[in-house]
Enzyme design. Sequence first.
Site, mmCIF file in Angstrom:
data_model
loop_
_atom_site.group_PDB
_atom_site.id
_atom_site.type_symbol
_atom_site.label_atom_id
_atom_site.label_comp_id
_atom_site.label_asym_id
_atom_site.label_seq_id
_atom_site.Cartn_x
_atom_site.Cartn_y
_atom_site.Cartn_z
ATOM 1 C CG MET A 242 1.562 -12.504 2.517
ATOM 2 S SD MET A 242 1.310 -11.495 3.973
ATOM 3 C CE MET A 242 2.408 -12.283 5.129
ATOM 4 C CB ALA B 129 9.973 -13.691 1.578
ATOM 5 C CG HIS C 293 6.014 -19.710 -0.270
ATOM 6 N ND1 HIS C 293 7.056 -19.113 0.402
ATOM 7 C CD2 HIS C 293 4.877 -19.196 0.273
ATOM 8 C CE1 HIS C 293 6.571 -18.261 1.302
ATOM 9 N NE2 HIS C 293 5.257 -18.304 1.247
ATOM 10 C CD GLN D 224 -2.510 -11.360 5.354
ATOM 11 O OE1 GLN D 224 -3.197 -11.379 4.349
ATOM 12 N NE2 GLN D 224 -1.797 -12.412 5.728
ATOM 13 C CB VAL E 280 7.779 -27.566 3.586
ATOM 14 C CG1 VAL E 280 9.250 -27.760 3.226
ATOM 15 C CG2 VAL E 280 6.878 -28.196 2.526
ATOM 16 C CB SER F 107 8.042 -19.056 8.593
ATOM 17 O OG SER F 107 7.587 -17.718 8.695
ATOM 18 N NE ARG G 203 5.523 -12.333 10.206
ATOM 19 C CZ ARG G 203 4.323 -12.491 9.624
ATOM 20 N NH1 ARG G 203 3.851 -13.699 9.382
ATOM 21 N NH2 ARG G 203 3.590 -11.433 9.303
HETATM 22 P P1 AMP Z 1 2.714 -16.695 3.299
HETATM 23 O O1 AMP Z 1 3.540 -16.213 2.136
HETATM 24 O O2 AMP Z 1 3.500 -16.892 4.553
HETATM 25 O O3 AMP Z 1 1.458 -15.890 3.491
HETATM 26 O O4 AMP Z 1 2.234 -18.152 2.912
HETATM 27 C C1 AMP Z 1 1.579 -18.409 1.702
HETATM 28 C C2 AMP Z 1 1.053 -19.819 1.731
HETATM 29 O O5 AMP Z 1 2.138 -20.722 1.913
HETATM 30 C C3 AMP Z 1 0.072 -20.072 2.876
HETATM 31 O O6 AMP Z 1 -0.981 -20.908 2.409
HETATM 32 C C4 AMP Z 1 0.930 -20.785 3.894
HETATM 33 O O7 AMP Z 1 0.198 -21.665 4.730
HETATM 34 C C5 AMP Z 1 1.858 -21.566 3.011
HETATM 35 N N1 AMP Z 1 3.103 -21.896 3.720
HETATM 36 C C6 AMP Z 1 3.966 -21.034 4.308
HETATM 37 N N2 AMP Z 1 4.968 -21.709 4.910
HETATM 38 C C7 AMP Z 1 4.718 -23.027 4.702
HETATM 39 C C8 AMP Z 1 5.380 -24.238 5.082
HETATM 40 N N3 AMP Z 1 6.499 -24.246 5.803
HETATM 41 N N4 AMP Z 1 4.840 -25.409 4.683
HETATM 42 C C9 AMP Z 1 3.692 -25.434 3.957
HETATM 43 N N5 AMP Z 1 3.032 -24.331 3.563
HETATM 44 C C10 AMP Z 1 3.531 -23.140 3.943
#
Ligand code: AMP
Length: 277
Positions: A27, A29, A34, A61, A176, A185, A187
């Site tokens: 998503m 950011a 990532h 979502q 991570v 995150s 967020r």
């Molecule tokens: P998001 O942009 O938050 O929807 O995350 C995209 C992908 O990155 C998803 O598969 C998440 O599980 C993964 N992801 C987000 N934060 C982390 C993190 N700290 N460590 C590993 N993978 C992450």
Amino acid sequence: MKIVSTIAGLRAQDRDRRRPRVLVPTMGALHAGHVSLIRLARQHAGPEGEVAVSIFVNPLQFEPGADFERYPRPEKADEEVCRAEGVDLLFRPSPNEMYGEDRSTLVEETVLSERLCGASRPGHFHGVCTVVTKLFHLLEPEAAVFGEKDFQQLAVVRRMVRDLDFVIKIIAAPIVRDPDGLAMSSRNQYLNPEERAQAPVIRRALLAAAQSQEKPAAAVLARVRGTIESAPLARIDYAEIVGADDLQPRLTIEPRTLLAVAVFFGRTRLIDNILLA
Ligand code: AMP
């Protein structure tokens, strides 16, 4: 790096099918979590393969009243991260591009999606399954990388891929963290300084649980709750001990048992998990 924002643009691409494509759905950011997924995607794709990243803040979502509007969208910075990581294709569609006004089809996984985040965020996982299905159809990757931070999402996507016969390998990437243990995150940037200072309590509680020899899940959960609630700004959404494969509750700690938590700091909801055995 090619940047494509329309479905027609994707279809018009002259894709070289001999190059394996590995997709990293996000998503945006983008942060070091990532980036670790993108690097894992490159390892799997090989130097001749293609790494594709999608950035799409998926309205389906987000439950009503959630942070869809305020979710960060730093387009230029994200583009720079992708370029620096040698991403071949960045797919960045708008909500209108992905969902017509009269859409009426959803993809729903009905068992693994029920508990944990599915219980707190009604509709979240059918939003995830629907968008991941669309991304798989649109980008036709050989493999896709998902982070273990969203452990339930990973399990749900694996189940969907199995049940719907997608010929796509799902690769799991480890969590991570910031140096103080907080799982990275997009967020985290919502947290004010006091909330940010207290948030690593989540990791401390999970680590203590993993290191304890206690077997009854109720005792472990009581300690986890006590530790997290010792942070004045923390409010537990859920803390559960489940089987890592079926996501169903466990009464004792046995092999492949997962502790998963969601904790609010103010309006910001953070999730984390750890394998206990
Ligand atoms: P998001 O942009 O938050 O929807 O995350 C995209 C992908 O990155 C998803 O598969 C998440 O599980 C993964 N992801 C987000 N934060 C982390 C993190 N700290 N460590 C590993 N993978 C992450």
